[in-house]
Design an enzyme around this catalytic site. Structure first.
Site, PDB file in Angstrom:
ATOM      1  N   LYS A  17      -3.785  36.281 -26.337  1.00  0.00           N
ATOM      2  CA  LYS A  17      -2.876  35.785 -25.309  1.00  0.00           C
ATOM      3  C   LYS A  17      -2.784  34.262 -25.343  1.00  0.00           C
ATOM      4  O   LYS A  17      -3.740  33.565 -25.682  1.00  0.00           O
ATOM      5  CB  LYS A  17      -3.363  36.217 -23.917  1.00  0.00           C
ATOM      6  CG  LYS A  17      -3.259  37.715 -23.670  1.00  0.00           C
ATOM      7  CD  LYS A  17      -3.820  38.103 -22.329  1.00  0.00           C
ATOM      8  CE  LYS A  17      -2.910  37.740 -21.186  1.00  0.00           C
ATOM      9  NZ  LYS A  17      -3.320  38.387 -19.928  1.00  0.00           N
ATOM     10  N   GLY A  39      10.373  53.844 -29.166  1.00  0.00           N
ATOM     11  CA  GLY A  39       9.750  52.568 -29.463  1.00  0.00           C
ATOM     12  C   GLY A  39      10.569  51.747 -30.434  1.00  0.00           C
ATOM     13  O   GLY A  39      11.737  52.040 -30.705  1.00  0.00           O
ATOM     14  N   HIS A  40       9.927  50.728 -30.989  1.00  0.00           N
ATOM     15  CA  HIS A  40      10.596  49.842 -31.947  1.00  0.00           C
ATOM     16  C   HIS A  40       9.552  49.319 -32.922  1.00  0.00           C
ATOM     17  O   HIS A  40       8.399  49.066 -32.543  1.00  0.00           O
ATOM     18  CB  HIS A  40      11.262  48.670 -31.222  1.00  0.00           C
ATOM     19  CG  HIS A  40      12.082  47.803 -32.120  1.00  0.00           C
ATOM     20  ND1 HIS A  40      13.214  48.255 -32.762  1.00  0.00           N
ATOM     21  CD2 HIS A  40      11.924  46.509 -32.510  1.00  0.00           C
ATOM     22  CE1 HIS A  40      13.730  47.277 -33.481  1.00  0.00           C
ATOM     23  NE2 HIS A  40      12.958  46.206 -33.351  1.00  0.00           N
ATOM     24  N   SER A  41       9.938  49.153 -34.184  1.00  0.00           N
ATOM     25  CA  SER A  41       9.001  48.697 -35.209  1.00  0.00           C
ATOM     26  C   SER A  41       9.653  47.626 -36.075  1.00  0.00           C
ATOM     27  O   SER A  41      10.873  47.622 -36.274  1.00  0.00           O
ATOM     28  CB  SER A  41       8.563  49.873 -36.084  1.00  0.00           C
ATOM     29  OG  SER A  41       9.685  50.469 -36.723  1.00  0.00           O
ATOM     30  N   ASP A  68      -6.096  43.824 -13.078  1.00  0.00           N
ATOM     31  CA  ASP A  68      -7.021  44.147 -14.157  1.00  0.00           C
ATOM     32  C   ASP A  68      -7.448  42.872 -14.872  1.00  0.00           C
ATOM     33  O   ASP A  68      -6.724  41.881 -14.921  1.00  0.00           O
ATOM     34  CB  ASP A  68      -6.473  45.215 -15.113  1.00  0.00           C
ATOM     35  CG  ASP A  68      -5.248  44.803 -15.892  1.00  0.00           C
ATOM     36  OD1 ASP A  68      -4.646  43.763 -15.577  1.00  0.00           O
ATOM     37  OD2 ASP A  68      -4.886  45.534 -16.829  1.00  0.00           O
ATOM     38  N   CYS A 122      -6.871  41.075 -26.449  1.00  0.00           N
ATOM     39  CA  CYS A 122      -6.291  40.168 -25.458  1.00  0.00           C
ATOM     40  C   CYS A 122      -6.700  38.717 -25.675  1.00  0.00           C
ATOM     41  O   CYS A 122      -6.209  37.826 -24.983  1.00  0.00           O
ATOM     42  CB  CYS A 122      -6.672  40.621 -24.044  1.00  0.00           C
ATOM     43  SG  CYS A 122      -5.782  42.106 -23.528  1.00  0.00           S
ATOM     44  N   ASP A 146       1.313  38.643 -11.616  1.00  0.00           N
ATOM     45  CA  ASP A 146       0.762  39.978 -11.391  1.00  0.00           C
ATOM     46  C   ASP A 146       0.830  40.801 -12.677  1.00  0.00           C
ATOM     47  O   ASP A 146       1.345  40.356 -13.699  1.00  0.00           O
ATOM     48  CB  ASP A 146       1.506  40.669 -10.247  1.00  0.00           C
ATOM     49  CG  ASP A 146       0.580  41.498  -9.378  1.00  0.00           C
ATOM     50  OD1 ASP A 146      -0.370  42.087  -9.920  1.00  0.00           O
ATOM     51  OD2 ASP A 146       0.791  41.557  -8.152  1.00  0.00           O
ATOM     52  N   ASP A 147       0.327  42.028 -12.606  1.00  0.00           N
ATOM     53  CA  ASP A 147       0.147  42.834 -13.812  1.00  0.00           C
ATOM     54  C   ASP A 147       1.418  43.494 -14.321  1.00  0.00           C
ATOM     55  O   ASP A 147       1.495  43.847 -15.502  1.00  0.00           O
ATOM     56  CB  ASP A 147      -0.907  43.920 -13.543  1.00  0.00           C
ATOM     57  CG  ASP A 147      -2.259  43.313 -13.219  1.00  0.00           C
ATOM     58  OD1 ASP A 147      -2.820  42.655 -14.102  1.00  0.00           O
ATOM     59  OD2 ASP A 147      -2.730  43.465 -12.072  1.00  0.00           O
ATOM     60  N   ASP A 207       2.531  45.449 -23.120  1.00  0.00           N
ATOM     61  CA  ASP A 207       1.340  44.759 -23.612  1.00  0.00           C
ATOM     62  C   ASP A 207       1.109  45.162 -25.070  1.00  0.00           C
ATOM     63  O   ASP A 207       1.191  46.338 -25.413  1.00  0.00           O
ATOM     64  CB  ASP A 207       0.115  45.126 -22.780  1.00  0.00           C
ATOM     65  CG  ASP A 207      -0.843  43.951 -22.626  1.00  0.00           C
ATOM     66  OD1 ASP A 207      -1.074  43.260 -23.637  1.00  0.00           O
ATOM     67  OD2 ASP A 207      -1.349  43.729 -21.517  1.00  0.00           O
TER      68      ASP A 207
END
Length: 347
Positions: free
Chosen positions: A19, A138-140, A226, A16, A49-50, A67
């Site tokens: 960020k 998902g995606h790659s 968090d 993180c 917010d989260d 995330d």
């Protein structure tokens, strides 16, 4: 022997700490239209917010978040586990329970062998299985630096939704995990963290914050968020601004990872810690003469950090013991909220 590069050597940042600085993020989001045209959107971008929350009916809210980041550790399975735990945390921080995830993957396929990439994905699936959810897709992409994370969907009852903007005057503040993840990460980059320290960090960052779902069932728990890339001060400020209150944090009460103070004093700060302080220093009052290394603990970016919980003061000890019993032995009461200008005072 075919030596593969360390994961952390392929990324300019990690966890993180990648960020954007809070000031940059606010600038980018400035002028974005509010979502008043969508009354079912209970939580959007207005209070940082989260996760986003959409009310489907009288009994159901859908929680959505995403995330992802670059590696903070060199073990690919641990990287996947940490990234997945961090992503799922946003659901728990809103008081919800996750129901499924989608993988987000960007890898320098010319530098990393398929087996290491598979281990990253397997680590993510392992944590999702622990949370009781599937990785449903998902995606790659082929990317210059390794990136992994999740988009996660969760559910909650409207009465159990916990925003970061609903703290009340007098509320006690509880932090569930020890600080210092960013400092440990900086030490990893320079080969200065021993195996015991690495194990401690991985154990903390792969502990699911599922206690958030249980806390949200309590009427005496008013707000939850968090603590991740903006540090305890940055995410505390989000509660303070959203709730229109001043938070008072007791420096001596903050729980820390075992070597956090030692490594901070040795200068293992992250660039994100410095950017964080520059972004919100005008809203924070620190003790006069506070050493830089202690300030670094307050601004240290946490990856898959703990929950910051605001609850009624008369039940704070009960809530604290509940959190510790759920597997968070370092959880501590770190201060309280009070009337006053939005901001934080550290004493």
């Amino acid at each position: 022997m075919n030596e593969h590069p360390r994961l952390t050597s392929l990324a300019h940042g990690g966890g993180c700490g990648c960020k954007l600085a809070p000031s940059v993020l606010r600038e980018l989001l400035a002028g974005q239209p509010v979502a008043q045209a969508f009354p079912q959107l209970l939580v959007g971008t207005e209070t940082s917010d989260d996760a986003a929350v959409w009310q489907v009916d009288d009994n159901t809210c859908v929680i959505a978040t995403t995330d992802f980041f670059m590696p903070m550790v060199d073990d690919p399975r641990d990287f996947g586990r940490i990234a997945a735990t961090n992503a799922i945390s946003d659901i728990y921080a809103m008081g919800g329970r996750p129901i499924m995830a989608l993988a987000i993957l960007g890898m320098p396929i010319d530098k990393l062998p398929p087996e290491q990439i598979r281990q990253i994905l397997e680590g993510g699936r392992e944590i999702c299985a622990e949370a009781g959810i599937p990785v449903a897709g998902g995606h790659s992409i082929d990317a210059p630096e390794p990136i992994y994370g999740l988009a996660v969907i969760g559910l909650c009852h409207p009465s159990e939704l916990r925003r970061n903007a609903d703290a009340r005057p007098g509320d006690a503040l509880i932090l569930t995990k020890g600080l210092g993840v960013g400092i440990y990460s900086a030490a990893i980059k320079k080969g200065a963290l021993d195996a015991e320290g690495l194990a401690e960090m991985v154990a903390s960052t792969t502990t699911l914050n599922r206690v958030g779902s249980d806390l949200a069932k309590r009427d005496d728990v008013h707000a939850i968020t968090d603590v991740t890339g903006f540090g305890i001060l940055g995410h505390g400020l989000e509660i303070a601004r959203g709730s229109g209150l001043r938070l008072r944090i007791d420096l001596a009460s903050l729980p820390l990872l075992t070597r956090a103070s030692e490594l901070a004093q040795a200068g293992f700060f992250t660039g994100a810690s410095t950017r964080n302080w520059a972004a919100y220093r005008s809203e924070v009052l620190l003790p006069e003469g506070l050493p830089d290394w202690q300030r670094a603990l307050l601004t240290d970016p946490q990856t898959s950090g703990g929950l910051l919980v605001a609850c009624a003061p008369e039940t704070a000890e009960t809530v604290l013991q509940m959190i510790r019993a759920a597997g968070f032995p370092l959880a501590a009461i770190i201060g309280h909220a009070e009337e006053g200008s939005a901001g934080i005072t550290v004493a």
